[in-house]
Write an enzyme that holds these catalytic residues in place. Sequence first.
Site, short mmCIF file in Angstrom:
data_model
loop_
_atom_site.label_atom_id
_atom_site.label_comp_id
_atom_site.label_asym_id
_atom_site.label_seq_id
_atom_site.Cartn_x
_atom_site.Cartn_y
_atom_site.Cartn_z
N PRO A 52 46.21 -49.99 -24.26
CA PRO A 52 45.03 -49.24 -23.78
C PRO A 52 44.47 -48.32 -24.86
CG PRO A 52 46.87 -49.08 -22.24
CD PRO A 52 47.41 -49.63 -23.51
N ARG A 53 43.18 -48.11 -24.80
CA ARG A 53 42.54 -47.18 -25.74
C ARG A 53 43.08 -45.77 -25.55
NH1 ARG A 53 38.23 -46.24 -29.03
NH2 ARG A 53 36.98 -44.37 -28.71
N GLU B 78 50.45 -47.25 -33.67
CA GLU B 78 51.25 -48.45 -33.91
C GLU B 78 50.48 -49.74 -33.65
OE1 GLU B 78 55.86 -47.71 -33.66
OE2 GLU B 78 54.99 -47.70 -31.64
N GLU C 235 40.50 -54.89 -37.48
CA GLU C 235 41.96 -54.71 -37.52
C GLU C 235 42.68 -56.01 -37.17
OE1 GLU C 235 42.98 -50.03 -36.77
OE2 GLU C 235 42.68 -51.30 -35.02
N GLU D 258 37.77 -43.21 -36.44
CA GLU D 258 36.91 -42.66 -37.49
C GLU D 258 37.75 -42.04 -38.60
OE1 GLU D 258 34.41 -39.98 -35.41
OE2 GLU D 258 33.33 -41.55 -34.33
N ASN E 214 36.89 -52.25 -32.54
CA ASN E 214 36.85 -52.71 -33.93
C ASN E 214 37.56 -54.06 -34.08
OD1 ASN E 214 36.84 -53.00 -36.68
ND2 ASN E 214 38.31 -51.35 -37.07
N PRO E 215 36.83 -55.15 -34.41
CA PRO E 215 37.48 -56.46 -34.54
C PRO E 215 38.14 -56.66 -35.89
CG PRO E 215 35.15 -56.70 -34.99
CD PRO E 215 35.36 -55.24 -34.64
#
Length: 439
Positions: free
Chosen positions: A269-270, A312, A340, A67, A337-338
Amino acid sequence: MTALARIGLAAYRWAGLIGYPLAGVALRARAARGKEDPSRRLERVGYAAAARPHGPLVWLHAASVGEMMAVSALMRELNRADIRVLLTTGTVTSADIAGKRLQNEVIHQFAPVDLCPAVRRFLDYWQPDVAISVESEIWPTTLMELHNRQIPQILVNARLSDRSYARWMRHPALAQALFSKLALVVAQSDMDGERFRDLGAWPVTVSGNIKVDTDAPPCDPAVLTAYERQIGHRKTWAAISTADSEEKIAAMVHRALKASMGQLSIVVPRHPERCDEIEAMMTAQGLTVARRSRNDAITPETDILLGDSIGEMGLYLRLTEIAFVGRSLYQGGGGGNPMEPAVLGCAVLSGPHVENFRESYQRLVRSGGARMVRDAEMLAKGVHFLMNNHLARHKMADAGMETVQQMRGALTATLKALEPYTNPLTVKARLEPRAAAGE
């Protein structure tokens, strides 16, 4: 406001007042788990750690890294309009990135917990002219305090997941009491706009997803070159923003394709703090793991590059042309989010559970820039197909980049919607120095 809603909000407020003395204990416990910055813990209860600048101030709250980066361009535009920005976030990771990338553009503080003493202390000190929240941040105490002080609260890039919308609709009186206090909602999609109107928000306008207007995530060219040299001619694919069992699925895909492809799998990983357990799981399966945080070299024997660094994503996506976007293979994940990977020329794969980015995926799938997979087997087949089909891979990538370009414009629409609130602040900011000089 109905009596029921009034009672509910009063109960929430009193519960917060009673529980406030325990806030310090809870924050110390979170700090021990790495969830809070111990040196900045007092910010969470409203104590300022920076000076309030002279002149108009917009308080902009973005809960997470995604965000925050989505509204980075919005913050720059406010600065260009001579409006200072106080940015609050809720995670240690977002604070780290704000310090590295935005330190000269905003004042960063941790957001106060939604308890009356903390919120009042925060507002008494900072005295913002306008408060802007990103996506779906609704905090009852904060919203009511802003309303009582006649400080407009605006929601930008606003969205409501299926789950959140259903939860609010079960309490329509409470929703009406809160959402009607918003001065403006700038929604991501027509569906989101209708949902906010259903809950009592007005006025509501639709801008599109501001994340589409965000610049491609950056990377260090020297690090990129070094990794490209180490990878050589090996084929690669990436699983990004993964959660829950998706790292296990990425390992399964790698093992299924390794004999025939000899590929390097990049897993990001998130939540990087989970990487110790992820590495242990992969090592137990006989996989050789290199970790970015250790600066491990990628050798011909390396199976997995584990992306456990902060900020990164631009590096990891530039190392591949195939990206699976996680939080999408399990119910309730909501999707990642696709945009990026699409903007960086990756063919995008995703699971079916993408309600948080529904419109973006619909546009990408229709254009051929993304494909949906149901499970690990279908993901392995998709990765295998794209690795072996240069033309199909590049056709998907080109379609994705074109779709991103077609979807741009949300930032301009958002700035236009904000003009009734920001233009007076710009005028004030530009007149005040003259007044101070006696002109």
